[in-house]
Design an enzyme around this catalytic site. Structure first.
Site, short mmCIF file in Angstrom:
data_model
loop_
_atom_site.label_atom_id
_atom_site.label_comp_id
_atom_site.label_asym_id
_atom_site.label_seq_id
_atom_site.Cartn_x
_atom_site.Cartn_y
_atom_site.Cartn_z
N LYS A 34 0.85 -1.19 0.00
CA LYS A 34 0.00 0.00 0.00
C LYS A 34 0.88 1.23 0.00
CE LYS A 34 -4.48 0.77 0.27
NZ LYS A 34 -5.50 -0.22 -0.08
N1 GLU Z 1 -7.20 0.02 -3.23
C1 GLU Z 1 -7.94 -1.16 -3.51
C2 GLU Z 1 -8.00 -2.08 -2.30
O1 GLU Z 1 -7.82 -1.65 -1.19
C3 GLU Z 1 -7.47 -1.87 -4.78
C4 GLU Z 1 -6.05 -2.36 -4.77
C5 GLU Z 1 -5.56 -2.87 -6.11
O2 GLU Z 1 -6.34 -2.98 -7.04
O3 GLU Z 1 -4.37 -3.15 -6.18
O4 GLU Z 1 -8.27 -3.25 -2.40
#
Ligand code: GLU
Length: 430
Positions: free
Chosen positions: A120
């Protein structure tokens, strides 16, 4: 650039938010791991993020002055494949929060069984006060500073809170300019014109809907006519509300940071979406009564969808929640103490790492399509998403029934088992 290899929990603790998302993520992990017979050292490898990067980003603002922002990228695991996860822009972003979100991505990808680890990113900034040009410069500088730690086989970012397809296009372009050729698979959630996947924008909400449908089947609740409450009206909340509305559910209340709307007969969601496109908030829409959005979680309903930020369902309000099903569109909306209260009251919680995994699942489809250079129809995307989500729900449900535990602990147990199995096959390079 500051790189920390592991040890984040010991090194950093959040100071500016009351409840630490990382501590919650670690408690959830510990509760599941306690039910499994796993070597302590292995647990330690699985639990802690493997790498965290902190970058300082000087940006030339429109007023001609420089402002320095702090950005993060945490890679929790690369055991099952490249690290994967979104990037959020929010004033409350901390290393603690990003680390928790990175860990949840590892478990999420394992639950839907896609070949990714977890990561993240985030930048502490208030995008609502910044111009498009300032946001573009911030995004490009962040990407350039992370150029050595991201890549299609290394770590693949995506949208999250306050970032969207445009942000991803800037990341793709910046990375490609440094590589001297176009690399579409560096990032997912892009506009379709630059290698995005059909159905990606709606994917998280669509996945939430599929999870709710499965939960309703299990709980023998008819989705048709069911009263639903949606907290958060961003990409996840608005799409979920729209799809629920299409399926004949009644959206009796929605809320965003500015306030809430209530209509016991059901809000006309397509009309509200059109209204929000112009006004940027739900309050003011004439088809429903405005109310204080703090009350939204306690409203009478069958299905409650928290689709905003972490730590909104706590030990303070869990006893007042009237929903039969909570579908976690957001990451980390429920604290471990609240979980305990909800479980004792028989509320069926579809945990975030299962419920909102549709987004990263279609991100995986996008990454696959980019690497093939061959693109699928929206029907293909949606039907593959449906089979993966239904299977994931069933796997977690079976785990919960077999171990007499709630769906969150079951989801963690399933995910930990899957990551551990790969770790054992690969062996530990010690
Ligand atoms: N931000 C989204 C999540 O928390 C998508 C993450 C992604 O597609 O890599 O799942």
């Amino acid at each position: 650039m500051l790189i920390i290899n592991g040890g984040i929990l010991a090194t950093y603790k959040s100071t500016d938010i009351q409840l630490s998302a990382l501590e919650n993520a670690m408690r959830q992990f510990d509760e599941a791991a306690a039910r499994m017979n796993i070597d302590r050292a292995m647990l330690d490898i699985l639990k802690q993020p493997r790498r965290a990067v902190i970058v300082r980003l000087p940006i030339l603002m429109d007023n001609g002055k420089f402002k320095v922002f702090t950005g993060y990228r945490v890679q929790h695991s690369i055991t099952r494949g490249p690290a994967k996860g979104g990037i959020r822009y929010h004033p409350n972003v901390t290393l603690d929060e990003v680390s928790a979100l990175a860990a949840w991505m590892t478990w999420k990808c394992a639950i839907v069984n896609i070949p990714f680890g977890g990561a993240k990113g985030g930048i502490a900034c208030d995008p609502t006060t910044m111009s498009k040009n300032e946001l573009e410069r911030l995004t490009r500088r962040y990407t350039a500073d992370l150029i050595d730690v991201i890549g299609p086989d290394i770590d693949v970012p995506a949208p999250d809170v306050n970032t969207d397809a445009q942000t991803m296009a800037w990341i793709m372009d910046t990375y490609s300019m440094h590589a001297r050729h176009t690399v579409t698979s560096i990032v997912t959630g892009k506009p379709i014109e630059v290698g995005g996947s059909r159905g990606r924008r709606e994917a998280t909400g669509r996945g939430v809907l599929i999870a709710i449908r499965e939960a309703c089947k299990f709980k023998k609740i008819s989705l048709k006519g069911a009263r639903c409450v949606v907290q958060g009206f961003g990409n996840v909340g608005s799409v979920t509300a729209d799809l629920l509305h299409n399926d004949g559910a009644r959206i009796v209340a929605v809320g965003d940071v500015y306030g809430g709307l209530h209509n016991p007969d059901g809000i006309n969601i397509p009309e509200l979406i059109e209204y929000v496109k112009m006004s940027k908030k739900v309050v003011g829409y004439p088809g429903a009564r405005p109310f204080d959005s703090d009350e939204i979680l306690k409203m009478d309903c069958e299905v409650l969808v928290p689709a905003a930020l972490e730590n909104v369902i706590t030990e303070k309000n869990a006893k007042d929640i009237k929903a039969a099903i909570i579908a976690e569109g957001a990451n980390g909306p429920t604290t471990p103490d609240a979980d305990r209260i909800l479980e004792s009251r028989g509320v069926f919680v579809i945990p975030d790492i299962l419920c909102n995994s549709g987004g990263v699942t279609v991100s995986y489809f996008e990454w696959v399509q980019d690497r093939m250079g061959y693109f699928w129809t929206e029907e293909e995307v949606n039907s593959r998403l449906e089979s993966i989500m239904v299977k994931a729900f069933e796997d977690v449900l079976q785990m919960s029934l077999a171990n007499s535990c709630n769906m969150r602990i079951a989801a963690f147990m399933l995910a930990i088992r899957r990551v551990l199995d790969v770790m054992m096959l690969r062996g530990v390079y010690a």
